[in-house]
Structures are given as structure tokens and as C-alpha cells.
Design an enzyme around this catalytic site. Structure first.
Site, mmCIF file in Angstrom:
data_model
loop_
_atom_site.group_PDB
_atom_site.id
_atom_site.type_symbol
_atom_site.label_atom_id
_atom_site.label_comp_id
_atom_site.label_asym_id
_atom_site.label_seq_id
_atom_site.Cartn_x
_atom_site.Cartn_y
_atom_site.Cartn_z
ATOM 1 C CB SER A 42 -1.475 0.252 1.049
ATOM 2 O OG SER A 42 -1.621 1.551 1.674
ATOM 3 C CE1 TYR A 102 -4.250 -2.178 5.200
ATOM 4 C CE2 TYR A 102 -3.838 -0.197 4.972
ATOM 5 C CZ TYR A 102 -4.344 -1.060 4.369
ATOM 6 O OH TYR A 102 -4.712 -1.440 2.601
#
Length: 298
Positions: free
Chosen positions: A188, A201
């Protein structure tokens, strides 16, 4: 004279933000407003993955769904791991895979129980006769306003789903994958530009980046390539399943250079490329493939 088909990327898809909305866990793509575009009507294949035997984690919705659709239309048989409770989305993807003339295998599995993870590889091999493409895409993203409000139980679960399961699957699959195979991970932009409300995360996504590059070195000795994709803000059920504060959704993705969130369909061609023989000299790469709408990842 024929004119080129040009599409202004600023005005594709939804450009004015999203309604405030959330769902109970697990969130379903079919209940989103609007539904993400995963290429159901638009993706056209060219046999780039003909007769491949693929396992995709998190393949029921969002990026995984778009990848499953694209891979099937490129000629692959596709096994789809999904979280129990997401059956409606998973069954819809399986129908699209079969409509493309390929085999689909549905594999419900909760990655918080790491002991059951490696069975996915064996079941894929039993169904398809082998495995040569592994897309490690499943993820948990739960927004918390601060470190003080972040439960340690959530941290453990996020690491188990996002990175520990990835280790287990790669460990199980790599010895059984032939030369020419490909592993693609989903990291990401959070690995490079983390958001404070996604502390756990973002940490796992940085770990995935490191894992991908390290694994590529070992896999290269077997003739297997390993690469990662680093998406930016993409409209998926992850955002509605506590992944974003509800009040942030109307502005989701609008701080990118293109002033909108991305759609899963815009990522699928990158996964196809990395899995295919077109990427024969591409391994240990992530930053090159940042589909972020202009967000900087290097």
C-alpha cells in the site's frame, strides 16, 4: 482519419466523493453505494495467463475480485479465498470466472486462524493439478483515532491477517511452484506515507514491502518472480468495514493529483502484467507499480 481513444483520468468513475456509510463486518461489495468497478463489464482478456493455476486471497471483492475476473478472462483457473460471511460476493466472482470458461474454487478461510492457511494451497493443487500463480491480497484495515485507542488484540489480528498468513502461504506454496511461476503481493501507499489512524495496518504494509523484496531473492533461485503492488486510495469494501472514519468518506481519494479515488478495475492490468510472461525480467519490485492517483511512494 481515425482518432485515438483517449480518456481523461480526472473524470473517470466517481469524482465527487462518497456518501457516509458503513457496514457490519464483513462488509459486502454488493451493498456499497456506489458499487466498485471491478471490470465486470469492461475487462477484455488476451490469453496472457492461459491455463495458469491461481490462488488469490481476498478474491471476493475489491482488488482481489478485479484480479480474479481479469485472470479468468486471460485464461486462468482461479481459487478464491474469502472470509466466511462474504459468500454472496465470493459466489458472484465464481460465476464470472466460470462465465469466462475457466474453473473457480471457493475457499472460505479466516486468516486469524493461521493453522488452516496452508490447506488452501493443497486444495488448489488438488482441484487444478498444480499452482503457479499466487496473489497475496487479503487484508484487514480498521481505523483507530490514536495509539491509546488501538486495542492490542486488533494489532495482533491485523498482523496475523495481513503478514503472518502471507508468510504461511508463501512457505506452503513456494516448494510446489514450478519455474516461471509468479507471486504478487498487495502492499500500500501506507507503507511509504502512513496515516496516523491506520497505525497497525500501515505497519503491516511496510512489512509486506520488505517481505516481498526478501522473498524475491530466494524465489529467484527457483526461477520464480515475486513483486508487489502499492495501491493508493481505492474504493473497496475495506473502506466501509471500519477502514475509514465515516466522516472521511465524502473526501476519500480527493486529495490525490487526479482528485478522485481509484477503482479496482484500474489495478487489475498491473496484476496481470506482473503475473504474466510479459514481466519475465521484473522481480523484487514494488515502487514502480504504485497505482496511487499520483501519491508519492519513493
Amino acid at each position: 482519419m481515425n482518432q485515438p481513444e483517449l480518456r481523461d483520468p480526472r473524470y473517470l468513475y466517481k469524482t465527487d466523493g462518497f456518501d457516509k456509510q458503513d457496514q457490519e463486518t464483513p462488509a459486502l461489495q454488493a451493498k456499497m453505494r456506489p458499487e466498485p468497478d471491478c471490470g465486470e463489464k469492461s475487462y477484455q482478456g488476451h490469453d496472457k495467463l492461459l491455463n495458469r493455476r491461481v490462488l488469490i486471497t481476498g478474491g471476493d471483492s475489491g482488488i482481489g475480485r478485479a484480479t480474479a475476473i481479469a485472470f479468468a478472462r486471460e485464461g486462468a483457473d482461479v481459487a478464491i479465498q474469502y472470509l466466511p460471511g462474504e459468500e454472496p460476493d465470493a459466489e458472484a466472482v465464481a460465476e464470472l470466472v466460470r462465465a469466462a470458461g475457466r474453473q473457480a474454487l471457493l475457499l472460505p478461510c479466516d486468516f486469524k486462524d493461521v493453522d488452516v492457511v496452508t490447506d488452501l494451497v493443497d486444495r488448489t493443487i488438488a482441484e487444478f493439478g498444480g499452482i503457479d500463480t499466487l496473489v497475496l491480497n487479503a487484508g484487514q484495515q480498521i481505523s483507530q483515532p490514536s495509539l491509546a485507542k488501538l486495542p492490542i488484540e486488533q494489532v495482533r489480528a491485523t498482523f496475523e491477517v495481513n503478514i503472518v498468513a502471507m508468510f504461511a502461504l508463501a512457505q506452503a506454496a513456494l516448494p510446489k511452484m514450478p519455474a516461471g511461476s509468479s507471486i504478487v503481493t498487495t502492499t500500500s501507499i501506507q507503507a511509504y506515507a502512513p496515516s496516523g489512524h491506520l497505525l497497525d495496518y500501515a505497519a503491516t504494509k511496510a512489512a509486506i514491502k520488505n517481505f516481498t523484496i526478501n522473498l524475491a531473492a530466494e524465489a529467484a533461485e527457483k526461477g520464480i518472480r515475486v513483486n508487489g503492488v502499492a495501491p493508493g486510495p481505492i474504493w473497496t469494501p475495506l473502506q466501509l468495514d471500519q477502514g475509514q472514519p465515516i466522516e472521511a468518506l465524502p473526501k476519500f481519494g480527493q486529495d490525490t493529483l487526479l482528485k478522485r479515488a481509484g477503482q479496482p478495475a484500474e489495478l487489475a492490468p498491473v496484476y496481470v502484467f506482473l503475473a504474466s510472461n510479459d514481466a519475465s525480467y521484473v522481480t523484487a519490485q514494488i515502487y514502480v507499480y504504485g497505482v496511487t492517483g499520483g501519491g508519492v511512494i519513493n
